[in-house]
Design an enzyme around this catalytic site. Structure first.
Site, PDB file in Angstrom:
ATOM      1  N   GLU A 245      37.861  48.394  50.182  1.00 53.29           N
ATOM      2  CA  GLU A 245      38.393  49.875  50.424  1.00 53.29           C
ATOM      3  C   GLU A 245      37.258  49.941  51.717  1.00 53.29           C
ATOM      4  OE1 GLU A 245      40.870  51.079  49.650  1.00 53.29           O
ATOM      5  OE2 GLU A 245      41.398  50.438  47.530  1.00 53.29           O
ATOM      6  N   CYS A 279      36.879  58.788  52.830  1.00 55.84           N
ATOM      7  CA  CYS A 279      37.440  57.835  53.573  1.00 55.84           C
ATOM      8  C   CYS A 279      38.782  58.323  54.115  1.00 55.84           C
ATOM      9  CB  CYS A 279      37.640  56.500  52.707  1.00 55.84           C
ATOM     10  SG  CYS A 279      38.286  56.876  50.946  1.00 55.84           S
TER      11      CYS A 279
HETATM   12  P1  NAD Z   1      28.352  51.094  54.615  1.00 54.95           P
HETATM   13  O1  NAD Z   1      29.317  49.978  55.006  1.00 54.95           O
HETATM   14  O2  NAD Z   1      27.204  51.176  55.377  1.00 54.95           O
HETATM   15  O3  NAD Z   1      27.763  50.914  53.314  1.00 54.95           O
HETATM   16  C1  NAD Z   1      28.454  50.886  52.024  1.00 54.95           C
HETATM   17  C2  NAD Z   1      27.476  49.646  51.082  1.00 54.95           C
HETATM   18  O4  NAD Z   1      27.526  48.522  51.540  1.00 54.95           O
HETATM   19  C3  NAD Z   1      26.065  50.032  50.816  1.00 54.95           C
HETATM   20  O5  NAD Z   1      25.688  49.901  49.383  1.00 54.95           O
HETATM   21  C4  NAD Z   1      25.432  49.239  51.676  1.00 54.95           C
HETATM   22  O6  NAD Z   1      24.140  49.260  50.935  1.00 54.95           O
HETATM   23  C5  NAD Z   1      26.113  48.010  51.529  1.00 54.95           C
HETATM   24  N1  NAD Z   1      25.744  46.999  52.416  1.00 54.95           N
HETATM   25  C6  NAD Z   1      25.266  47.285  53.829  1.00 54.95           C
HETATM   26  N2  NAD Z   1      25.241  46.064  54.474  1.00 54.95           N
HETATM   27  C7  NAD Z   1      25.622  45.181  53.501  1.00 54.95           C
HETATM   28  C8  NAD Z   1      25.850  43.611  53.812  1.00 54.95           C
HETATM   29  N3  NAD Z   1      25.551  43.029  54.929  1.00 54.95           N
HETATM   30  N4  NAD Z   1      26.625  43.129  52.697  1.00 54.95           N
HETATM   31  C9  NAD Z   1      26.882  43.821  51.662  1.00 54.95           C
HETATM   32  N5  NAD Z   1      26.564  45.104  51.429  1.00 54.95           N
HETATM   33  C10 NAD Z   1      26.254  45.695  52.410  1.00 54.95           C
HETATM   34  O7  NAD Z   1      29.068  52.051  54.325  1.00 54.95           O
HETATM   35  P2  NAD Z   1      28.819  53.831  54.191  1.00 54.95           P
HETATM   36  O8  NAD Z   1      28.263  54.277  55.453  1.00 54.95           O
HETATM   37  O9  NAD Z   1      27.838  54.058  52.801  1.00 54.95           O
HETATM   38  O10 NAD Z   1      30.099  54.534  53.775  1.00 54.95           O
HETATM   39  C11 NAD Z   1      31.020  55.138  54.907  1.00 54.95           C
HETATM   40  C12 NAD Z   1      32.151  54.283  55.035  1.00 54.95           C
HETATM   41  O11 NAD Z   1      32.911  53.800  53.749  1.00 54.95           O
HETATM   42  C13 NAD Z   1      33.169  54.822  55.918  1.00 54.95           C
HETATM   43  O12 NAD Z   1      33.480  54.058  56.953  1.00 54.95           O
HETATM   44  C14 NAD Z   1      34.325  55.125  55.078  1.00 54.95           C
HETATM   45  O13 NAD Z   1      35.938  55.433  55.556  1.00 54.95           O
HETATM   46  C15 NAD Z   1      34.371  54.126  54.163  1.00 54.95           C
HETATM   47  N6  NAD Z   1      34.979  54.381  52.711  1.00 54.95           N
HETATM   48  C16 NAD Z   1      36.183  53.981  52.420  1.00 54.95           C
HETATM   49  C17 NAD Z   1      36.755  54.423  51.234  1.00 54.95           C
HETATM   50  C18 NAD Z   1      38.060  53.739  50.711  1.00 54.95           C
HETATM   51  O14 NAD Z   1      38.368  53.869  49.575  1.00 54.95           O
HETATM   52  N7  NAD Z   1      38.592  52.988  51.718  1.00 54.95           N
HETATM   53  C19 NAD Z   1      35.994  55.311  50.385  1.00 54.95           C
HETATM   54  C20 NAD Z   1      34.983  55.790  50.774  1.00 54.95           C
HETATM   55  C21 NAD Z   1      34.390  55.381  52.112  1.00 54.95           C
END
Ligand code: NAD
Length: 471
Positions: A245, A279
């Site tokens: 997501e 999101c």
């Molecule tokens: P992010 O991608 O920076 O981090 C999300 C998670 O991924 C964190 O737990 C982080 O530690 C982990 N992570 C970071 N690098 C990684 C890697 N290389 N491998 C595996 N995991 C890793 O996202 P964020 O800033 O926490 O959240 C915001 C984003 O999430 C926005 O783009 C938003 O639109 C999206 N979002 C989408 C939905 C949906 O349902 N589509 C819902 C909520 C948020």
């Protein structure tokens, strides 16, 4: 819970780590608590515990699993206020409005609804040629990686369908909001067998190690599109199942027959729920030229009534931006918009020296595709408003984006609004509202917004593999 010792949760035990990292309150920059920094060896322990627990849990009968999910819902209900307070402290969202108490209510509702879902055996054929049955089986250990915007609700979206269908889980929350997840997992472990639900916290390297871990069969990830691509690449060698997501840049299209005053509040909350850090929030607003100035005026007057402040204050309905990096991103995008002729209707300036990451509710008119605030996901309290005159052209502009999570159409003529809706390239489209999600309706993105869906039977099925039995 500020004095609580936050630890990893592995095999039902509280496990200390050598290192810790500070978690900050976005309202004042003060330390809320120290989170455990897991090593990759501790991740391995969590995966082994989940693998061992899987042997029994995958064979538990359906009623046992269903009862466990109801117990999860009851636990969330019984500890809602404690978790909401902690969530506000580390996430920044207010207790009230669509804030922490709302998030806990949502988490409980999702858990309870999902507990009642079933994936019964489907008979595909039963005739004199033979009988063919389709069975759904759990996949194994599910790795859940969650973001910082709705940390507890999203964790529940990942955990409950996994457990309901017989999988075991290792969850890794965002390093920006890990404490409320740790506490929630501790509480849920009081109603689950040891090893079914484990929690490791650390930095991004732990997420990367999960993506390529041979003991994890599926990753469910909610977060940015860039991280989603890294996870997909990391998961390739072990052919993991994936539900991703990812980011959104949802467009809303306001048709000329709207009453501007009537839609202003819905438009506002569609965009500014959780300070825009959602999101499927409305992130680009296209308004027909006939009512463009009216909509700008009504939205501005509604925005002026909204109380932004420390989340712990009972009268705040919006809080700060969760972290400094996101604050800076929103600020840069708004400054860029100003430089390109964007007209600030409200907000648009912040005091970098004030405590906390407060950025004001900001509306910027007179922008267009090609401006960064329109093209990029701002994920914060700033909404670009774009004027249009031709319907086909605005649909083209709405679709001219790599994301495809949600969208909305606003109009009195519902048949016409639905016709426009069907032409939008996104997973969900709302008419005269934006962003409403429900546990009985599948939710997911197209294009760069992700792979697969969550919620309802379709979402549950993603935690299973199919086995057909021919007789
Ligand atoms: P992010 O991608 O920076 O981090 C999300 C998670 O991924 C964190 O737990 C982080 O530690 C982990 N992570 C970071 N690098 C990684 C890697 N290389 N491998 C595996 N995991 C890793 O996202 P964020 O800033 O926490 O959240 C915001 C984003 O999430 C926005 O783009 C938003 O639109 C999206 N979002 C989408 C939905 C949906 O349902 N589509 C819902 C909520 C948020």
């Amino acid at each position: 819970m500020v004095d609580h010792q936050y630890r990893l949760v592995i095999d039902g035990q509280s496990i200390a780590t050598e290192g810790t990292f500070d978690v900050l309150n976005p309202s004042d920059g003060q330390v809320v608590g120290a989170a455990p920094k897991a090593t990759v060896a501790q991740l391995d322990q969590a995966v082994s515990a989940a693998q061992t627990a899987y042997e029994k849990w995958s064979k538990a009968d359906d009623t046992t699993r269903q009862k466990a999910c109801v117990a999860i819902a009851d636990t969330l209900r019984d500890h809602a206020e404690e978790l909401a307070q902690l969530l506000t402290l580390e996430q920044g969202k207010p207790l009230n409005g669509m804030g922490s108490r709302y998030e806990l209510g949502g988490a409980e509702a999702w858990a309870r609804y999902t507990a009642g879902l079933e994936l019964p055996v489907k008979v595909l054929q039963d005739d004199n040629q033979g009988r063919v049955e389709l069975h759904r089986k759990p996949v194994g250990v599910v790795g859940s990686i969650t973001p910082w915007n709705w940390p507890l609700m999203i964790a529940i979206w990942h955990i409950v369908p996994a457990i309901r269908t017989g999988n075991t889980v290792v969850i890794k929350p965002s390093p920006l909001t890990p404490l409320s997840t740790i506490r929630m997992i501790e509480l849920l472990n009081t109603v689950l067998p040891a090893g079914v639900l484990n929690c490791v916290t650390g930095e991004n390297d732990i997420g990367a190690a999960m993506s390529s871990h041979p003991g994890i069969a599926k990753i469910v990830f909610t977060g940015s599109t860039e991280t989603g691509k890294k996870i997909m690449a990391g998961a390739a060698a072990t052919l993991k199942r994936l539900t991703l997501e990812l980011g959104g840049n949802d467009a809303g299209i306001v048709l000329p027959d709207c009453d501007s005053r009537q839609i202003a509040e819905g438009l506002f909350w569609g965009a500014f729920i959780n300070g825009g850090q959602t999101c499927a929030a409305l992130k680009r607003l296209y308004v027909h030229e006939d009512i463009y100035e009216d909509v700008c005026r009504e939205l501005t007057s509604f925005a002026a009534t909204v109380k932004v402040g420390d989340g712990l204050s009972e009268d705040s309905v919006l809080g700060p931006v969760q972290n400094r990096m996101q604050y800076q991103k929103v600020k840069d995008l708004v400054n860029d918009a100003k430089g390109r002729g964007g007209r600030i209707l409200i907000g648009g300036n912040s005091d970098d020296n004030a405590p906390g990451n407060f950025y004001p509710v900001t509306l910027v008119a007179d922008l267009n595709n090609g401006d960064r605030l329109v093209d990029e996901e701002q994920f914060g309290p700033a909404l670009p408003i774009i004027k249009y005159s031709d319907l086909d052209e605005v649909i083209r502009r709405a679709n001219d984006n790599p994301n495809g999570l949600g969208g909305s159409v606003w109009g009195r003529d519902i048949a016409k609004a639905k016709k426009v809706a069907s032409q939008l390239e996104c997973g969900s489209v709302w008419i005269n509202k934006h962003g409403a999600i429900q546990p009985n309706v599948p939710f997911g993105g197209v294009k760069g917004s992700g792979l697969g869906v969550e919620f309802a039977e379709d979402g549950l099925a993603e935690y299973t593999t199919i086995q057909v039995i021919f007789q």
